[in-house]
Design a protein around this motif. Sequence first.
Motif, short mmCIF file in Angstrom:
data_model
loop_
_atom_site.label_atom_id
_atom_site.label_comp_id
_atom_site.label_asym_id
_atom_site.label_seq_id
_atom_site.Cartn_x
_atom_site.Cartn_y
_atom_site.Cartn_z
N ALA A 1 -8.74 8.97 28.01
CA ALA A 1 -7.98 7.73 27.35
C ALA A 1 -9.15 6.59 27.28
O ALA A 1 -9.21 5.57 26.50
CB ALA A 1 -6.80 7.41 27.76
N PRO B 1 -5.08 15.53 19.49
CA PRO B 1 -4.91 16.71 20.44
C PRO B 1 -3.64 17.66 20.20
O PRO B 1 -3.13 17.48 19.34
CB PRO B 1 -4.44 15.71 21.97
CG PRO B 1 -3.53 14.58 21.20
CD PRO B 1 -4.33 14.45 19.84
N GLU C 1 2.33 16.37 23.55
CA GLU C 1 1.09 16.11 22.83
C GLU C 1 -0.03 15.67 23.85
O GLU C 1 0.10 14.55 24.44
CB GLU C 1 1.27 15.11 21.86
CG GLU C 1 0.08 15.32 20.67
CD GLU C 1 0.66 14.48 19.33
OE1 GLU C 1 -0.01 14.63 18.40
OE2 GLU C 1 1.52 13.82 19.26
N GLY C 2 -1.05 16.10 23.80
CA GLY C 2 -2.14 15.53 24.87
C GLY C 2 -3.24 16.63 25.33
O GLY C 2 -4.29 16.34 25.79
N PRO D 1 -9.58 14.45 22.01
CA PRO D 1 -8.83 13.89 22.90
C PRO D 1 -8.22 14.71 24.00
O PRO D 1 -7.58 15.76 23.52
CB PRO D 1 -7.65 12.91 22.46
CG PRO D 1 -8.20 12.63 20.94
CD PRO D 1 -8.74 13.94 20.86
N ARG E 1 0.63 13.22 28.16
CA ARG E 1 1.09 13.07 27.01
C ARG E 1 1.55 11.54 26.94
O ARG E 1 1.71 10.84 26.01
CB ARG E 1 2.45 13.75 26.77
CG ARG E 1 3.48 13.59 27.63
CD ARG E 1 4.76 14.47 27.53
NE ARG E 1 5.65 14.21 28.74
CZ ARG E 1 6.59 13.25 28.56
NH1 ARG E 1 6.80 12.68 27.46
NH2 ARG E 1 7.25 12.84 29.51
N THR F 1 -3.48 3.38 23.39
CA THR F 1 -4.55 4.57 22.95
C THR F 1 -4.36 4.51 21.52
O THR F 1 -5.34 4.77 20.90
CB THR F 1 -3.92 5.94 23.86
OG1 THR F 1 -4.00 5.40 25.26
CG2 THR F 1 -4.72 7.01 23.49
N GLN F 2 -2.97 4.46 21.17
CA GLN F 2 -2.64 4.91 19.55
C GLN F 2 -3.44 3.83 18.80
O GLN F 2 -4.24 4.01 18.06
CB GLN F 2 -1.33 4.79 19.26
CG GLN F 2 -0.66 6.16 19.72
CD GLN F 2 -1.13 7.26 19.16
OE1 GLN F 2 -1.31 7.57 18.08
NE2 GLN F 2 -1.46 8.30 20.08
N TRP G 1 -1.35 9.56 26.09
CA TRP G 1 -1.59 9.64 24.39
C TRP G 1 -0.84 8.79 23.58
O TRP G 1 -1.19 8.14 22.58
CB TRP G 1 -1.52 11.06 24.13
CG TRP G 1 -1.76 11.39 23.00
CD1 TRP G 1 -0.81 11.90 21.91
CD2 TRP G 1 -2.77 11.26 21.84
NE1 TRP G 1 -1.24 11.86 20.45
CE2 TRP G 1 -2.64 11.51 20.34
CE3 TRP G 1 -4.25 10.72 22.23
CZ2 TRP G 1 -3.50 11.17 19.40
CZ3 TRP G 1 -5.11 10.47 21.20
CH2 TRP G 1 -4.58 10.91 19.63
#
Length: 411
Positions: free
Chosen positions: A102, A161, A173-174, A132, A136, A144-145, A139
């Motif tokens: 990140a 990811p 997710e990550g 990435p 999670r 980060t987004q 992320w």
Amino acid sequence: MERGDRADHNDRMNGKRIVLGVTGGIAAYKSPDLVRRLVERGAQVQVVMTAGAREFVTPLTFQAVSGREARSDLWDHGAEAAMGHIEMARWADLILIAPASADFLAHLAHGLADDLLTTMCLASAAPIAVAPAMNRLMWANAATQANVQQLRARGVHVLGPAVGEQACGETGEGRMVEPAALAEAALALFPVHGPLSGKRVLITAGPTRERIDPVRFISNRSSGKMGYAIAQAAREQGAEVVLVSGPVSLCAPTGVRRECVESAEQMHAAVMKEAGTADIFIATAAVADYRPAKPADCKIKKVTDTLEVAMERTIDILHAVAQLPRRPYVVGFAAETNNVEEHARAKLERKNLDLIAANEVGDCKVFDQDDNALVLLWKNGGRQELGAGPKTLLARKLMAFIAARYLANAP
Ligand code: CTP
């Protein structure tokens, strides 16, 4: 992948120069495996580590698998004398950062250059891809987004990811995409030279959703797997590929431009925008044939014992493209439960297609499965069986066939 395919594939990466950036994260333990897979495909790999990465893996490990000393210090006079960071930035055909933390994504998004890797990214004209890997929540964090969105808008390829179990014990997710898949994705980033180089292939895939009311829709079981596999195969043939996709849970194949749509009407609009400049059109989507004639504006309440929803026909996208005055080479699909070839041939004539790929569906066949079996039919009784097998393999065979027929008849 078959042996011959693998050889063609490797050619594409042969001698390519990849700078692999490794940043600080537990997924860094998988990066030496990624190096190995890139080298296996013929790439030259120069590893650049951040200080954080050195906490997880030693430079010696990377040296052993890449055959080059891993670099990490911007102020290392000896290493800079051998290949300075600007030289390295020029040397790279691709900069791939895996794992990308990140913190690194934030640095890259904001153009910070406070170590060797970030400086090199700023000083290079090579394409950049990031894989990435993080917790999670990190992320999903809005910061980060926003960084990822900015990077995407700048043309940085974001690979993953993936979703799954994380080193921190959480699930989500990550996760970093696995090395084998990353090596394939990196390969797909290099310009492809193939029989369809310079040609545009337009593909529809997946199901459509037809709205009943704001919370309900009519759809079907199409997973989009066949269409996505064909998009990837078309890309491997060197084509520029546009994939108009209904809602599916698949990632767009690397190097393929995807337009996401929901309804048949949206799919029709997206296709017609692209069809005029397409050389080949392949309709694999399971487009709804009917849609609710008057979708309700509010949620329908269960106040009656029965419910009738009046339906109307949707536009036949495949037929519409085949009717264009300057039409591409048009390929349709026929999914049939019985008399497969008879029905498919009738469809070929009725829709004025150049080629139709027929398959049998039903009884757990095809939908959401990895395997399929196809028969190809064309005018004047033309017929060829592609046999049965994984959709990815069939897609390659189908694209090779389409490319050969298209090129043989191309003006
Ligand atoms: N297709 C399309 N637009 C539609 C419907 C279908 O582009 N509105 C395309 C599909 O992507 C596929 C082919 O047409 O390539 C399938 O033909 P279709 O007539 O939809 O098949 P069936 O619905 O099975 O036809 P029938 O009801 O006549 O069997």
